[in-house]
Write a protein that holds these residues in place. Structure first.
Motif, mmCIF file in Angstrom:
data_model
loop_
_atom_site.group_PDB
_atom_site.id
_atom_site.type_symbol
_atom_site.label_atom_id
_atom_site.label_comp_id
_atom_site.label_asym_id
_atom_site.label_seq_id
_atom_site.Cartn_x
_atom_site.Cartn_y
_atom_site.Cartn_z
ATOM 1 N N MET A 58 0.834 -1.197 0.000
ATOM 2 C CA MET A 58 0.000 0.000 0.000
ATOM 3 C C MET A 58 0.877 1.259 0.000
ATOM 4 O O MET A 58 1.957 1.265 0.575
ATOM 5 C CB MET A 58 -0.861 -0.026 1.269
ATOM 6 N N PHE A 59 0.404 2.326 -0.660
ATOM 7 C CA PHE A 59 1.111 3.602 -0.573
ATOM 8 C C PHE A 59 1.047 4.080 0.876
ATOM 9 O O PHE A 59 0.014 3.946 1.536
ATOM 10 C CB PHE A 59 0.511 4.642 -1.519
ATOM 11 N N ILE A 60 2.135 4.648 1.377
ATOM 12 C CA ILE A 60 2.258 4.980 2.793
ATOM 13 C C ILE A 60 1.798 6.397 3.116
ATOM 14 O O ILE A 60 1.133 6.630 4.124
ATOM 15 C CB ILE A 60 3.727 4.786 3.249
ATOM 16 N N ALA A 61 2.153 7.353 2.290
ATOM 17 C CA ALA A 61 1.892 8.772 2.582
ATOM 18 C C ALA A 61 0.398 9.042 2.748
ATOM 19 O O ALA A 61 -0.435 8.445 2.070
ATOM 20 C CB ALA A 61 2.461 9.648 1.470
ATOM 21 N N GLY A 62 0.095 9.953 3.668
ATOM 22 C CA GLY A 62 -1.272 10.406 3.826
ATOM 23 C C GLY A 62 -2.109 9.628 4.828
ATOM 24 O O GLY A 62 -3.246 9.994 5.072
ATOM 25 N N PHE A 63 -1.585 8.584 5.409
ATOM 26 C CA PHE A 63 -2.343 7.811 6.379
ATOM 27 C C PHE A 63 -1.952 8.196 7.797
ATOM 28 O O PHE A 63 -0.812 8.555 8.067
ATOM 29 C CB PHE A 63 -2.124 6.307 6.176
ATOM 30 N N ALA A 64 -2.904 8.069 8.692
ATOM 31 C CA ALA A 64 -2.671 8.373 10.108
ATOM 32 C C ALA A 64 -1.882 7.249 10.769
ATOM 33 O O ALA A 64 -1.756 6.144 10.225
ATOM 34 C CB ALA A 64 -4.014 8.550 10.817
ATOM 35 N N GLY A 65 -1.369 7.559 11.960
ATOM 36 C CA GLY A 65 -0.716 6.550 12.778
ATOM 37 C C GLY A 65 0.762 6.399 12.501
ATOM 38 O O GLY A 65 1.281 6.889 11.488
ATOM 39 N N PRO A 66 1.447 5.728 13.428
ATOM 40 C CA PRO A 66 2.896 5.561 13.319
ATOM 41 C C PRO A 66 3.296 4.679 12.139
ATOM 42 O O PRO A 66 2.650 3.680 11.858
ATOM 43 C CB PRO A 66 3.277 4.907 14.649
ATOM 44 N N LYS A 67 4.341 5.081 11.468
ATOM 45 C CA LYS A 67 4.936 4.318 10.364
ATOM 46 C C LYS A 67 6.246 3.715 10.877
ATOM 47 O O LYS A 67 6.663 3.981 12.000
ATOM 48 C CB LYS A 67 5.238 5.222 9.164
ATOM 49 N N ALA A 68 6.907 2.955 10.029
ATOM 50 C CA ALA A 68 8.169 2.331 10.432
ATOM 51 C C ALA A 68 9.082 2.186 9.219
ATOM 52 O O ALA A 68 8.628 2.223 8.073
ATOM 53 C CB ALA A 68 7.903 0.966 11.065
ATOM 54 N N GLN A 69 10.361 2.022 9.512
ATOM 55 C CA GLN A 69 11.372 1.790 8.472
ATOM 56 C C GLN A 69 12.396 0.804 9.008
ATOM 57 O O GLN A 69 12.602 0.711 10.218
ATOM 58 C CB GLN A 69 12.048 3.097 8.081
ATOM 59 N N ALA A 70 13.018 0.079 8.097
ATOM 60 C CA ALA A 70 14.050 -0.885 8.479
ATOM 61 C C ALA A 70 15.250 -0.751 7.549
ATOM 62 O O ALA A 70 15.106 -0.873 6.330
ATOM 63 C CB ALA A 70 13.504 -2.316 8.419
ATOM 64 N N TYR A 103 13.191 1.491 12.763
ATOM 65 C CA TYR A 103 12.749 2.762 13.343
ATOM 66 C C TYR A 103 11.231 2.838 13.320
ATOM 67 O O TYR A 103 10.592 2.308 12.400
ATOM 68 C CB TYR A 103 13.308 3.945 12.537
ATOM 69 N N VAL A 104 10.657 3.518 14.322
ATOM 70 C CA VAL A 104 9.219 3.761 14.403
ATOM 71 C C VAL A 104 8.992 5.216 14.797
ATOM 72 O O VAL A 104 9.867 5.858 15.380
ATOM 73 C CB VAL A 104 8.542 2.824 15.428
ATOM 74 N N HIS A 105 7.815 5.726 14.486
ATOM 75 C CA HIS A 105 7.454 7.078 14.918
ATOM 76 C C HIS A 105 7.246 7.096 16.426
ATOM 77 O O HIS A 105 6.568 6.227 16.977
ATOM 78 C CB HIS A 105 6.151 7.547 14.248
ATOM 79 N N ASP A 106 7.797 8.104 17.077
ATOM 80 C CA ASP A 106 7.556 8.353 18.496
ATOM 81 C C ASP A 106 6.281 9.175 18.595
ATOM 82 O O ASP A 106 6.276 10.374 18.325
ATOM 83 C CB ASP A 106 8.736 9.105 19.113
ATOM 84 N N MET A 107 5.189 8.533 18.995
ATOM 85 C CA MET A 107 3.904 9.213 19.025
ATOM 86 C C MET A 107 3.781 10.175 20.203
ATOM 87 O O MET A 107 2.803 10.912 20.296
ATOM 88 C CB MET A 107 2.764 8.187 19.016
ATOM 89 N N GLY A 108 4.771 10.209 21.066
ATOM 90 C CA GLY A 108 4.821 11.213 22.109
ATOM 91 C C GLY A 108 5.375 12.530 21.594
ATOM 92 O O GLY A 108 5.280 13.563 22.259
ATOM 93 N N GLN A 109 5.946 12.513 20.372
ATOM 94 C CA GLN A 109 6.576 13.703 19.788
ATOM 95 C C GLN A 109 5.933 14.161 18.480
ATOM 96 O O GLN A 109 6.411 15.113 17.872
ATOM 97 C CB GLN A 109 8.061 13.424 19.524
ATOM 98 N N THR A 110 4.890 13.484 18.049
ATOM 99 C CA THR A 110 4.286 13.839 16.762
ATOM 100 C C THR A 110 2.784 13.572 16.793
ATOM 101 O O THR A 110 2.296 12.810 17.631
ATOM 102 C CB THR A 110 4.974 13.071 15.602
ATOM 103 N N ALA A 111 2.075 14.203 15.872
ATOM 104 C CA ALA A 111 0.611 14.062 15.799
ATOM 105 C C ALA A 111 0.223 12.723 15.177
ATOM 106 O O ALA A 111 0.859 12.269 14.215
ATOM 107 C CB ALA A 111 0.025 15.202 14.971
ATOM 108 N N TRP A 112 -0.815 12.104 15.710
ATOM 109 C CA TRP A 112 -1.286 10.820 15.192
ATOM 110 C C TRP A 112 -1.741 10.954 13.736
ATOM 111 O O TRP A 112 -1.450 10.099 12.904
ATOM 112 C CB TRP A 112 -2.446 10.297 16.051
ATOM 113 N N ASP A 113 -2.454 12.037 13.431
ATOM 114 C CA ASP A 113 -3.018 12.202 12.090
ATOM 115 C C ASP A 113 -1.982 12.463 11.000
ATOM 116 O O ASP A 113 -2.237 12.179 9.831
ATOM 117 C CB ASP A 113 -4.050 13.325 12.086
ATOM 118 N N ALA A 114 -0.827 13.008 11.364
ATOM 119 C CA ALA A 114 0.213 13.324 10.378
ATOM 120 C C ALA A 114 1.589 13.184 11.029
ATOM 121 O O ALA A 114 2.234 14.183 11.354
ATOM 122 C CB ALA A 114 0.020 14.732 9.824
#
Length: 185
Positions: A58-70, A103-114
């Protein structure tokens, strides 16, 4: 000139051939078994419009919630539309040996929606919250936090159950999938 038995000559030659070829083959196999780490920077990159999830496509950009990279040992970078898809990949037997760092998004430092491309943290040091109501790109997902205090604050507001990186297993991911189905998504 030395007398030699012609019947012995092929066996000596064959034995030498086997020893030489066998030694070369073993040396080549030893080199093939160990993947060399690419000498490249290993850090998360911004999510672009054309980036696809390494698990679901699935395309990743534009979706809410934490993403990840390896970052892989061979220098490739895999991107994931959600933390749950990262764990789907990590829990495959052939994935951990390839992994250099996730790596994962730190949801304590960023907005869930973006989620911000500047808010990535090492996945193996993050605290995760499962069984929480906020949706990621693929539905229910794991919320990731750099600190236990941020995870606790999130759980006070949204509920959920806290897990360490090592505690996220196949049962955790299966429960996320079941909750997705139960919610009728």
């Amino acid at each position: 000139m030395r007398d030699s038995n012609p019947a012995d000559a092929p066996r000596l030659t064959r034995r030498r051939f086997i020893l030489v070829v066998g030694g070369v083959s073993l040396a080549a196999l030893a080199g093939c078994g160990a993947e060399e780490e690419a000498d490249v920077a290993c850090s998360p990159q911004p999510i672009g419009d054309g980036d696809e999830c390494a698990v679901c496509g699935m395309f990743i950009a534009g979706f809410a919630g934490p993403k990840a990279q390896a970052c892989l040992r061979d220098g490739r970078l895999l991107k994931f539309c959600s933390t749950s898809d990262l764990f789907v990949w990590l829990l495959q037997p052939d994935s951990p040996p390839q992994l250099r760092q996730a790596y994962v998004h730190d949801m304590g430092q960023t907005a869930w929606d973006a989620p911000s491309d500047d808010a990535y943290i090492a996945a193996d040091t993050a605290v995760y919250v499962t069984e929480q109501p906020l949706m990621g790109a693929m539905g229910p997902t794991l919320a990731a936090f750099a600190s236990a205090a941020d995870a606790e604050a999130f759980m006070e507001e949204h509920g959920g159950h806290r897990l360490a990186f090592e505690e996220v297993d196949v049962a955790t991911i299966n429960q996320l999938a079941r909750s997705h189905i139960q919610r009728g998504m």
